[in-house]
Design a protein around this motif. Sequence first.
Motif, PDB file in Angstrom:
ATOM      1  N   GLU A   1       0.835  -1.193   0.000  1.00 41.28           N
ATOM      2  CA  GLU A   1       0.000   0.000   0.000  1.00 41.28           C
ATOM      3  C   GLU A   1       0.878   1.255   0.000  1.00 41.28           C
ATOM      4  O   GLU A   1       2.075   1.197   0.315  1.00 41.28           O
ATOM      5  CB  GLU A   1      -0.923  -0.012   1.218  1.00 41.28           C
ATOM      6  CG  GLU A   1      -1.850  -1.215   1.247  1.00 41.28           C
ATOM      7  CD  GLU A   1      -2.703  -1.294   2.509  1.00 41.28           C
ATOM      8  OE1 GLU A   1      -2.641  -0.351   3.328  1.00 41.28           O
ATOM      9  OE2 GLU A   1      -3.425  -2.294   2.664  1.00 41.28           O
ATOM     10  N   SER A   2       0.284   2.387  -0.302  1.00 38.75           N
ATOM     11  CA  SER A   2       1.042   3.637  -0.380  1.00 38.75           C
ATOM     12  C   SER A   2       1.675   4.007   0.954  1.00 38.75           C
ATOM     13  O   SER A   2       2.812   4.488   1.004  1.00 38.75           O
ATOM     14  CB  SER A   2       0.126   4.775  -0.846  1.00 38.75           C
ATOM     15  OG  SER A   2      -0.387   4.511  -2.135  1.00 38.75           O
ATOM     16  N   TYR A   3       0.931   3.789   2.054  1.00 38.46           N
ATOM     17  CA  TYR A   3       1.397   4.251   3.354  1.00 38.46           C
ATOM     18  C   TYR A   3       1.707   3.112   4.332  1.00 38.46           C
ATOM     19  O   TYR A   3       2.530   3.266   5.218  1.00 38.46           O
ATOM     20  CB  TYR A   3       0.361   5.187   3.979  1.00 38.46           C
ATOM     21  CG  TYR A   3       0.093   6.411   3.133  1.00 38.46           C
ATOM     22  CD1 TYR A   3       1.020   7.447   3.070  1.00 38.46           C
ATOM     23  CD2 TYR A   3      -1.058   6.520   2.366  1.00 38.46           C
ATOM     24  CE1 TYR A   3       0.797   8.572   2.289  1.00 38.46           C
ATOM     25  CE2 TYR A   3      -1.299   7.637   1.577  1.00 38.46           C
ATOM     26  CZ  TYR A   3      -0.367   8.663   1.546  1.00 38.46           C
ATOM     27  OH  TYR A   3      -0.601   9.759   0.751  1.00 38.46           O
ATOM     28  N   VAL A   4       1.017   2.005   4.208  1.00 41.32           N
ATOM     29  CA  VAL A   4       1.193   0.899   5.155  1.00 41.32           C
ATOM     30  C   VAL A   4       1.905  -0.255   4.457  1.00 41.32           C
ATOM     31  O   VAL A   4       1.436  -0.756   3.432  1.00 41.32           O
ATOM     32  CB  VAL A   4      -0.165   0.435   5.723  1.00 41.32           C
ATOM     33  CG1 VAL A   4       0.030  -0.700   6.721  1.00 41.32           C
ATOM     34  CG2 VAL A   4      -0.889   1.600   6.399  1.00 41.32           C
ATOM     35  N   LYS A   5       3.009  -0.680   5.021  1.00 40.72           N
ATOM     36  CA  LYS A   5       3.810  -1.737   4.408  1.00 40.72           C
ATOM     37  C   LYS A   5       3.772  -3.040   5.195  1.00 40.72           C
ATOM     38  O   LYS A   5       4.342  -4.044   4.748  1.00 40.72           O
ATOM     39  CB  LYS A   5       5.270  -1.274   4.273  1.00 40.72           C
ATOM     40  CG  LYS A   5       5.437   0.015   3.466  1.00 40.72           C
ATOM     41  CD  LYS A   5       4.857  -0.108   2.060  1.00 40.72           C
ATOM     42  CE  LYS A   5       5.047   1.175   1.264  1.00 40.72           C
ATOM     43  NZ  LYS A   5       4.410   1.102  -0.083  1.00 40.72           N
ATOM     44  N   ASP A   6       3.124  -3.031   6.357  1.00 40.58           N
ATOM     45  CA  ASP A   6       3.035  -4.230   7.186  1.00 40.58           C
ATOM     46  C   ASP A   6       1.630  -4.334   7.752  1.00 40.58           C
ATOM     47  O   ASP A   6       1.124  -3.384   8.367  1.00 40.58           O
ATOM     48  CB  ASP A   6       4.058  -4.173   8.328  1.00 40.58           C
ATOM     49  CG  ASP A   6       4.164  -5.490   9.065  1.00 40.58           C
ATOM     50  OD1 ASP A   6       3.213  -5.838   9.800  1.00 40.58           O
ATOM     51  OD2 ASP A   6       5.192  -6.184   8.908  1.00 40.58           O
ATOM     52  N   ALA A   7       0.983  -5.477   7.543  1.00 41.66           N
ATOM     53  CA  ALA A   7      -0.415  -5.655   7.959  1.00 41.66           C
ATOM     54  C   ALA A   7      -0.588  -5.538   9.465  1.00 41.66           C
ATOM     55  O   ALA A   7      -1.672  -5.202   9.955  1.00 41.66           O
ATOM     56  CB  ALA A   7      -0.933  -7.004   7.473  1.00 41.66           C
ATOM     57  N   GLY A   8       0.482  -5.790  10.226  1.00 42.49           N
ATOM     58  CA  GLY A   8       0.387  -5.657  11.673  1.00 42.49           C
ATOM     59  C   GLY A   8       0.087  -4.246  12.123  1.00 42.49           C
ATOM     60  O   GLY A   8      -0.400  -4.027  13.246  1.00 42.49           O
TER      61      GLY A   8
ATOM     62  N   GLY B   1      -0.141  -3.240  -9.674  1.00 36.39           N
ATOM     63  CA  GLY B   1      -0.827  -1.993  -9.961  1.00 36.39           C
ATOM     64  C   GLY B   1      -2.047  -1.740  -9.110  1.00 36.39           C
ATOM     65  O   GLY B   1      -2.657  -0.671  -9.193  1.00 36.39           O
ATOM     66  N   LYS B   2      -2.422  -2.700  -8.272  1.00 38.43           N
ATOM     67  CA  LYS B   2      -3.586  -2.520  -7.400  1.00 38.43           C
ATOM     68  C   LYS B   2      -3.099  -2.016  -6.044  1.00 38.43           C
ATOM     69  O   LYS B   2      -2.129  -2.521  -5.489  1.00 38.43           O
ATOM     70  CB  LYS B   2      -4.350  -3.836  -7.254  1.00 38.43           C
ATOM     71  CG  LYS B   2      -5.747  -3.662  -6.703  1.00 38.43           C
ATOM     72  CD  LYS B   2      -6.552  -4.949  -6.853  1.00 38.43           C
ATOM     73  CE  LYS B   2      -8.007  -4.716  -6.423  1.00 38.43           C
ATOM     74  NZ  LYS B   2      -8.119  -4.470  -4.990  1.00 38.43           N
ATOM     75  N   GLY B   3      -3.793  -1.032  -5.482  1.00 36.62           N
ATOM     76  CA  GLY B   3      -3.288  -0.351  -4.304  1.00 36.62           C
ATOM     77  C   GLY B   3      -3.462  -1.073  -2.990  1.00 36.62           C
ATOM     78  O   GLY B   3      -2.689  -0.884  -2.057  1.00 36.62           O
ATOM     79  N   ILE B   4      -4.511  -1.895  -2.875  1.00 39.40           N
ATOM     80  CA  ILE B   4      -4.816  -2.568  -1.607  1.00 39.40           C
ATOM     81  C   ILE B   4      -5.047  -4.042  -1.873  1.00 39.40           C
ATOM     82  O   ILE B   4      -5.763  -4.410  -2.819  1.00 39.40           O
ATOM     83  CB  ILE B   4      -6.050  -1.941  -0.932  1.00 39.40           C
ATOM     84  CG1 ILE B   4      -5.760  -0.466  -0.590  1.00 39.40           C
ATOM     85  CG2 ILE B   4      -6.430  -2.691   0.329  1.00 39.40           C
ATOM     86  CD1 ILE B   4      -6.938   0.291  -0.016  1.00 39.40           C
TER      87      ILE B   4
END
Length: 372
Positions: A37-44, A99-102
């Motif tokens: 994702e653009s801002y979050v790189k870890d699901a935790g 190419g998909k953001g989420i």
Amino acid sequence: MSVQKGRNSTLFLCGDVMLGRGIDQAFQKSVNSTLYESYVKDAGAYIQLAERENGEIELPVSYKYIWGDALKVWKELQPDLKLINLETSITTNDDPWEGKGIHYRMHPENIKALKTAGINHCSLANNHIMDWGRPGLEETLQTLRNAGINYSGAGQNQDLAKKPSILHAGSDRVLVFSFGARSSGIPSSWAAEKNRSGLNYIERIDVELISRIKENIRSHKKEGDIVIFSIHWGGNWGYDIPKSHRQFAHKLIDEGDVDLIFGHSSHHPLGIEVYKNKLIIYGAGDFFNDYEGISGMEQFRGELSLMYFPEIESSTGNLKSLKLVPMEIKKFQLHKARKKDIQWLKKVLDREGSELGTHVILEKDKSFSLKW
């Protein structure tokens, strides 16, 4: 207990069920936490956001934990079938759709969450089920089959993606056809083809589409079947129901042998309509997600959700009653909504239902009954 032919059937319906990202990471078993994702790189990080908003979550959570008070409601109301829109790929594939953001996914072991809830059917034609590519989709389908959970709206080819779930409510058959529209953010490349896996995809709503849907339904429907049309359409936020959606829904009932339209994509409930004694849910709202602590769009109260319990007359497919149970997502768990939130939801349902000819009555048990 034996069930007599011709009795009414009570269903449970809900909107988007999102068990990926933070929810998956909160279980004992989870996939690689890396996000793109653009801002979050870890699901935790979504666990941390939820805890910052509402307090510490005791980890790992159990499969019963997440459903919370919903388990009590299901036990009390005993619906014949439980139908959801599953917006989470079930896969360990680590290659996201480029190419998909989420991207949403959960570990295949966590299919036990759906089994714990007794889910009978998952609609899969939505904008997250292929977040982890065609290998992720195919693992999702296999995991659902292995778990004995029915699905529709996706398949190894176009013919399989068009097939309905065939379920049984007592001695009655219930057919669930699932479709996903471009307007909900589904890439056209996700459409199933003759020799390619994918979704039962709708590019645009027109007369030709109605004709194809009618033909598909009639190729499967037998006399006395209850037909549910599940559709992922429209945007995530806002209460406007496009005129084209209403016209399309009415035509499905007038011409397509459809008894109930089960719409989703909006992150909050939309107005409800009853047309010719057939229920139309334009947007059921999210039922469960990991959005706690995410700022923006607070005016829509995305943490509030609804459990829908339509009672359908078996002989006609007509709506006899609709019970709605207001819920709140808090600390990754479903709770019965508080008094002030129930009143807020009532105002919204009455306001949005006014142009559709519906309103709700608040009952003593803090549920709503739809009136039309």
